[in-house]
Scaffold this motif. Structure first.
Motif, mmCIF file in Angstrom:
data_model
loop_
_atom_site.group_PDB
_atom_site.id
_atom_site.type_symbol
_atom_site.label_atom_id
_atom_site.label_comp_id
_atom_site.label_asym_id
_atom_site.label_seq_id
_atom_site.Cartn_x
_atom_site.Cartn_y
_atom_site.Cartn_z
ATOM 1 N N ARG A 46 49.767 47.511 43.304
ATOM 2 C CA ARG A 46 48.616 46.538 43.387
ATOM 3 C C ARG A 46 48.629 45.781 44.537
ATOM 4 N N HIS A 92 42.120 43.766 41.815
ATOM 5 C CA HIS A 92 42.230 44.882 40.731
ATOM 6 C C HIS A 92 41.839 44.032 39.182
ATOM 7 N N GLU A 133 51.062 42.747 35.388
ATOM 8 C CA GLU A 133 50.685 44.200 35.246
ATOM 9 C C GLU A 133 50.282 44.455 33.463
ATOM 10 N N HIS A 148 51.680 51.473 39.077
ATOM 11 C CA HIS A 148 50.220 51.413 39.893
ATOM 12 C C HIS A 148 50.796 50.608 41.315
ATOM 13 N N CYS A 160 44.884 43.942 35.933
ATOM 14 C CA CYS A 160 46.040 42.997 36.123
ATOM 15 C C CYS A 160 45.699 41.836 36.483
ATOM 16 N N VAL A 197 44.345 38.845 43.616
ATOM 17 C CA VAL A 197 44.884 40.340 43.288
ATOM 18 C C VAL A 197 43.376 41.285 43.161
#
Length: 141
Positions: free
Chosen positions: A134, A44, A126, A132, A47, A42
């Motif tokens: 993602r 980000h 999340e 958001h 998260c 991921v």
């Protein structure tokens, strides 16, 4: 051996677990790779990713409730020490939750199939309160 990859986008509606097992299976099915390793990453910092039970929705509810109790929003008295609040009271707590979990997963592939257990699913967790978009990179080699 050459690998293949794709980018998934998951639209979240706030804190909680969002399953993407079916999308990962479709990617592996179409890759034409008999044996290998699927990596999910991921892109980000607020998260994370989990492999978790996908049969009983109470499991997702309880995990979310546990993490909310473990790391409450910054406006809770127990979190008054937090400095980073640039995007609101759930900002730094989301980073803490992501640090406690994982931003990447590795799942073996055999006979062209994910080797997940019977009740295992892949989830984006999340940690922010507002919606958001993602991005998850899936890489199979």
């Amino acid at each position: 051996m050459a690998g293949t990859q794709t980018l998934l986008t998951i639209a979240t509606r706030g804190q909680g677990l969002y399953e993407f097992t079916d999308e990962a299976r479709r990617f592996v099915d179409g890759a034409g790779i008999d044996a290998g390793l699927l990596t999910a990453f991921v892109r980000h910092t607020s998260c994370s990713l989990l492999i978790q039970e996908n049969a009983d929705p109470d499991v997702r509810h309880d995990l979310d409730a546990f993490f909310r109790r473990l790391v409450p929003d910054a406006d809770a008295p127990s979190m008054a020490y937090l400095v980073h609040r640039d995007e609101g009271p759930d900002d730094m707590p989301a980073h803490i939750k992501a640090a406690l979990t994982a931003v990447s997963l590795s799942i073996p592939v055999s006979a062209g199939r994910l080797m997940l257990g019977t009740w295992q699913g892949l989830y984006l967790f999340e940690h922010r309160g507002r919606p958001h978009r993602r991005e998850i990179v899936l890489h199979l080699a």
